[in-house]
Motif scaffolding. Structure first.
Motif, PDB file in Angstrom:
ATOM      1  N   GLY A 124       4.461  -6.075  21.074  1.00  0.00           N
ATOM      2  CA  GLY A 124       3.302  -5.193  20.882  1.00  0.00           C
ATOM      3  C   GLY A 124       2.513  -5.565  19.640  1.00  0.00           C
ATOM      4  N   GLU A 125       1.393  -4.890  19.458  1.00  0.00           N
ATOM      5  CA  GLU A 125       0.572  -5.126  18.268  1.00  0.00           C
ATOM      6  C   GLU A 125       0.395  -3.791  17.562  1.00  0.00           C
ATOM      7  N   PHE A 126       0.829  -3.713  16.313  1.00  0.00           N
ATOM      8  CA  PHE A 126       0.767  -2.462  15.561  1.00  0.00           C
ATOM      9  C   PHE A 126      -0.678  -1.984  15.444  1.00  0.00           C
ATOM     10  N   ALA A 127      -0.909  -0.700  15.715  1.00  0.00           N
ATOM     11  CA  ALA A 127      -2.255  -0.122  15.585  1.00  0.00           C
ATOM     12  C   ALA A 127      -2.364   0.513  14.204  1.00  0.00           C
ATOM     13  N   PRO A 128      -2.994  -0.181  13.246  1.00  0.00           N
ATOM     14  CA  PRO A 128      -2.999   0.354  11.874  1.00  0.00           C
ATOM     15  C   PRO A 128      -4.008   1.492  11.706  1.00  0.00           C
ATOM     16  N   GLY A 129      -3.770   2.293  10.705  1.00  0.00           N
ATOM     17  CA  GLY A 129      -4.781   3.258  10.270  1.00  0.00           C
ATOM     18  C   GLY A 129      -4.937   4.490  11.136  1.00  0.00           C
ATOM     19  N   MET A 130      -3.959   4.814  11.969  1.00  0.00           N
ATOM     20  CA  MET A 130      -4.094   6.001  12.827  1.00  0.00           C
ATOM     21  C   MET A 130      -3.695   7.260  12.056  1.00  0.00           C
ATOM     22  N   GLN A 170      -0.462   3.637  -6.583  1.00  0.00           N
ATOM     23  CA  GLN A 170      -0.503   2.169  -6.531  1.00  0.00           C
ATOM     24  C   GLN A 170       0.514   1.574  -7.504  1.00  0.00           C
ATOM     25  N   GLN A 171       0.585   2.194  -8.681  1.00  0.00           N
ATOM     26  CA  GLN A 171       1.543   1.733  -9.699  1.00  0.00           C
ATOM     27  C   GLN A 171       2.982   1.882  -9.177  1.00  0.00           C
ATOM     28  N   ILE A 172       3.241   2.971  -8.457  1.00  0.00           N
ATOM     29  CA  ILE A 172       4.586   3.189  -7.887  1.00  0.00           C
ATOM     30  C   ILE A 172       4.878   2.111  -6.834  1.00  0.00           C
ATOM     31  N   CYS A 173       3.869   1.790  -6.021  1.00  0.00           N
ATOM     32  CA  CYS A 173       4.059   0.732  -5.006  1.00  0.00           C
ATOM     33  C   CYS A 173       4.420  -0.585  -5.662  1.00  0.00           C
ATOM     34  N   GLU A 174       3.733  -0.874  -6.779  1.00  0.00           N
ATOM     35  CA  GLU A 174       4.007  -2.142  -7.452  1.00  0.00           C
ATOM     36  C   GLU A 174       5.394  -2.134  -8.084  1.00  0.00           C
ATOM     37  N   LEU A 175       5.739  -1.013  -8.737  1.00  0.00           N
ATOM     38  CA  LEU A 175       7.066  -0.914  -9.376  1.00  0.00           C
ATOM     39  C   LEU A 175       8.191  -1.092  -8.361  1.00  0.00           C
ATOM     40  N   LEU A 176       7.990  -0.539  -7.160  1.00  0.00           N
ATOM     41  CA  LEU A 176       9.071  -0.511  -6.171  1.00  0.00           C
ATOM     42  C   LEU A 176       8.912  -1.591  -5.097  1.00  0.00           C
ATOM     43  N   ASP A 177       7.870  -2.398  -5.249  1.00  0.00           N
ATOM     44  CA  ASP A 177       7.651  -3.502  -4.329  1.00  0.00           C
ATOM     45  C   ASP A 177       7.527  -3.025  -2.880  1.00  0.00           C
ATOM     46  N   LEU A 178       6.735  -1.988  -2.690  1.00  0.00           N
ATOM     47  CA  LEU A 178       6.608  -1.425  -1.341  1.00  0.00           C
ATOM     48  C   LEU A 178       5.694  -2.299  -0.488  1.00  0.00           C
ATOM     49  N   PRO A 179       6.117  -2.608   0.734  1.00  0.00           N
ATOM     50  CA  PRO A 179       5.236  -3.395   1.613  1.00  0.00           C
ATOM     51  C   PRO A 179       4.089  -2.553   2.167  1.00  0.00           C
ATOM     52  N   ASP A 180       3.152  -3.216   2.861  1.00  0.00           N
ATOM     53  CA  ASP A 180       2.082  -2.486   3.566  1.00  0.00           C
ATOM     54  C   ASP A 180       2.707  -1.505   4.543  1.00  0.00           C
ATOM     55  N   ARG A 263      -7.267   9.072  -0.762  1.00  0.00           N
ATOM     56  CA  ARG A 263      -7.831   8.586   0.503  1.00  0.00           C
ATOM     57  C   ARG A 263      -7.944   7.056   0.503  1.00  0.00           C
ATOM     58  N   GLY A 264      -8.534   6.541  -0.576  1.00  0.00           N
ATOM     59  CA  GLY A 264      -8.695   5.088  -0.681  1.00  0.00           C
ATOM     60  C   GLY A 264      -7.342   4.401  -0.770  1.00  0.00           C
ATOM     61  N   PHE A 265      -6.425   5.038  -1.497  1.00  0.00           N
ATOM     62  CA  PHE A 265      -5.091   4.458  -1.650  1.00  0.00           C
ATOM     63  C   PHE A 265      -4.399   4.350  -0.289  1.00  0.00           C
ATOM     64  N   LEU A 266      -4.429   5.458   0.466  1.00  0.00           N
ATOM     65  CA  LEU A 266      -3.745   5.463   1.771  1.00  0.00           C
ATOM     66  C   LEU A 266      -4.355   4.393   2.678  1.00  0.00           C
ATOM     67  N   LYS A 267      -5.684   4.286   2.631  1.00  0.00           N
ATOM     68  CA  LYS A 267      -6.355   3.282   3.454  1.00  0.00           C
ATOM     69  C   LYS A 267      -5.849   1.878   3.076  1.00  0.00           C
ATOM     70  N   SER A 268      -5.714   1.660   1.783  1.00  0.00           N
ATOM     71  CA  SER A 268      -5.279   0.341   1.325  1.00  0.00           C
ATOM     72  C   SER A 268      -3.843   0.033   1.753  1.00  0.00           C
ATOM     73  N   ARG A 269      -3.057   1.072   2.035  1.00  0.00           N
ATOM     74  CA  ARG A 269      -1.666   0.864   2.479  1.00  0.00           C
ATOM     75  C   ARG A 269      -1.558   0.755   3.985  1.00  0.00           C
ATOM     76  N   GLY A 270      -2.677   0.876   4.691  1.00  0.00           N
ATOM     77  CA  GLY A 270      -2.642   0.823   6.151  1.00  0.00           C
ATOM     78  C   GLY A 270      -2.486   2.191   6.786  1.00  0.00           C
ATOM     79  N   PHE A 271      -2.689   3.252   5.958  1.00  0.00           N
ATOM     80  CA  PHE A 271      -2.627   4.614   6.500  1.00  0.00           C
ATOM     81  C   PHE A 271      -4.037   5.198   6.559  1.00  0.00           C
ATOM     82  N   GLY A 272      -4.961   4.452   7.126  1.00  0.00           N
ATOM     83  CA  GLY A 272      -6.361   4.910   7.167  1.00  0.00           C
ATOM     84  C   GLY A 272      -6.550   6.130   8.043  1.00  0.00           C
ATOM     85  N   MET A 273      -7.764   6.512   8.259  1.00  0.00           N
ATOM     86  CA  MET A 273      -8.062   7.788   8.912  1.00  0.00           C
ATOM     87  C   MET A 273      -8.793   7.572  10.223  1.00  0.00           C
ATOM     88  N   LYS A 274      -8.184   6.856  11.149  1.00  0.00           N
ATOM     89  CA  LYS A 274      -8.817   6.615  12.465  1.00  0.00           C
ATOM     90  C   LYS A 274      -8.429   7.698  13.437  1.00  0.00           C
TER      91      LYS A 274
END
Ligand SMILES: Cc1cc2nc3c(=O)[nH]c(=O)nc-3n(C[C@H](O)[C@H](O)[C@H](O)COP(=O)(O)O)c2cc1C
Length: 274
Positions: A124-130, A170-180, A263-274
């Motif tokens: 399958g192909e992941f549907a990002p931003g839903m 964003q700083q927490i993502c960097e500290l913990l090396d969180l993927p998209d 909002r912008g942060f979530l979008k940047s992580r692939g949790f956009g608002m579609k």
């Protein structure tokens, strides 16, 4: 042999639960689990006693047993042991020192990365931003964490959620090396309490429980009474230094923008608002 009670709670755990209060004895709608739920209060001061690894594992297993949308299991928990990382997270959270002093500190993440890989494994192909995916992942995390909270409290531990980590997610993502497709929802302090805070009163039942339709007509007196109750709670808790009530707290919370970067942060992580 360990007995399992009707509630599914093992005997040795059950014995640690808060006893049913005198006033609730004979009330067959109250049991020790309900009593435990009703005795929750956030703990922000902890003893030095560490929390055993196997106890944390058991608590996390309880979290895993929570209901989860379509078996998505979107929660990943990161335990932070390093002092330097904890100090940095405490700073991000607005200098909340209990992030450092709690017996253990966890970060609860909403994780669609794992399910995206699963989807791709099956061609399958992941549907990002839903938006729907964002909601179900976030709800999953909350249910998981609250099961952990109850399990921890049943074992005599105290807990405090730390939404303050979203001051700079964003700083927490960097500290913990969180993927998209993974975002940190909140932190979670747990440890043995060294304080005995009062239970914070909640809104009257009539305000939160409606019959058939949303009818807020008669909420005002209940909210007014609650304002007085909460004001008294703040006065006692702070030795008279905090003058506030629920409606004032709500003005401070929803009467202005709150973490507008989310909002912008979530979008940047692939949790956009579609
Ligand atoms: C998602 C979430 C985030 C929270 N973030 C913080 C926080 O950053 N710092 C803190 O001291 N308490 C935090 N709290 C605790 C709340 O302030 C507390 O639960 C609420 O005031 C009710 O008080 P009680 O838990 O003692 O009943 C958070 C609670 C939740 C559910």
């Amino acid at each position: 042999m360990t007995r399992i009670f009707q509630t599914g709670v093992r005997e040795e755990y059950f014995n640690l639960l808060a006893p049913v209060e005198e006033k609730d004895k004979g009330n067959d709608r109250m049991n020790s689990i309900m009593q435990l739920l009703r005795s929750h209060r956030s703990i922000r001061e902890f003893t030095d006693q560490p929390v055993a690894d196997d106890l944390i594992n058991e608590i996390i297993r309880c979290g895993q047993s929570a209901a989860t949308s379509s078996n998505l299991q979107a929660t990943t928990v990161i335990r932070i042991r390093k002092d330097a990382t904890r100090r940095e997270i405490a700073r991000v959270a607005g200098d909340q020192q209990y992030v450092v002093t709690a017996g253990a500190f966890l970060v609860f993440c909403a994780d669609l990365h794992r399910s995206a890989i699963a989807c791709e494994k099956q061609g399958g192909e992941f549907a990002p931003g839903m938006t729907e995916h964002f909601i179900i992942a976030t709800v999953d995390v909350a249910l998981f964490a609250q099961n952990c909270a109850i399990a921890a409290e049943s074992m005599g531990l105290g807990i405090c959620y730390i939404g303050g980590i979203r001051n700079d997610p964003q700083q927490i993502c960097e500290l913990l090396d969180l993927p998209d497709q993974v975002y940190p929802v909140f932190g979670f302090c747990l440890g043995y309490p060294s304080q005995e805070p009062e239970i914070k009163p909640r809104l009257p039942l009539s305000v939160v429980l409606k019959e058939e339709l949303y009818d807020g007509e008669n909420d005002a007196p209940g909210i007014e009474a609650y304002d007085e109750k909460l004001a008294a709670y703040y006065r006692t808790r702070t030795g008279g230094t905090k003058e506030s009530c629920w409606t004032v707290e709500m003005k401070n919370l929803v009467g202005k923008e709150s973490r507008p970067h989310m909002r912008g942060f979530l979008k940047s992580r692939g949790f956009g608002m579609k």
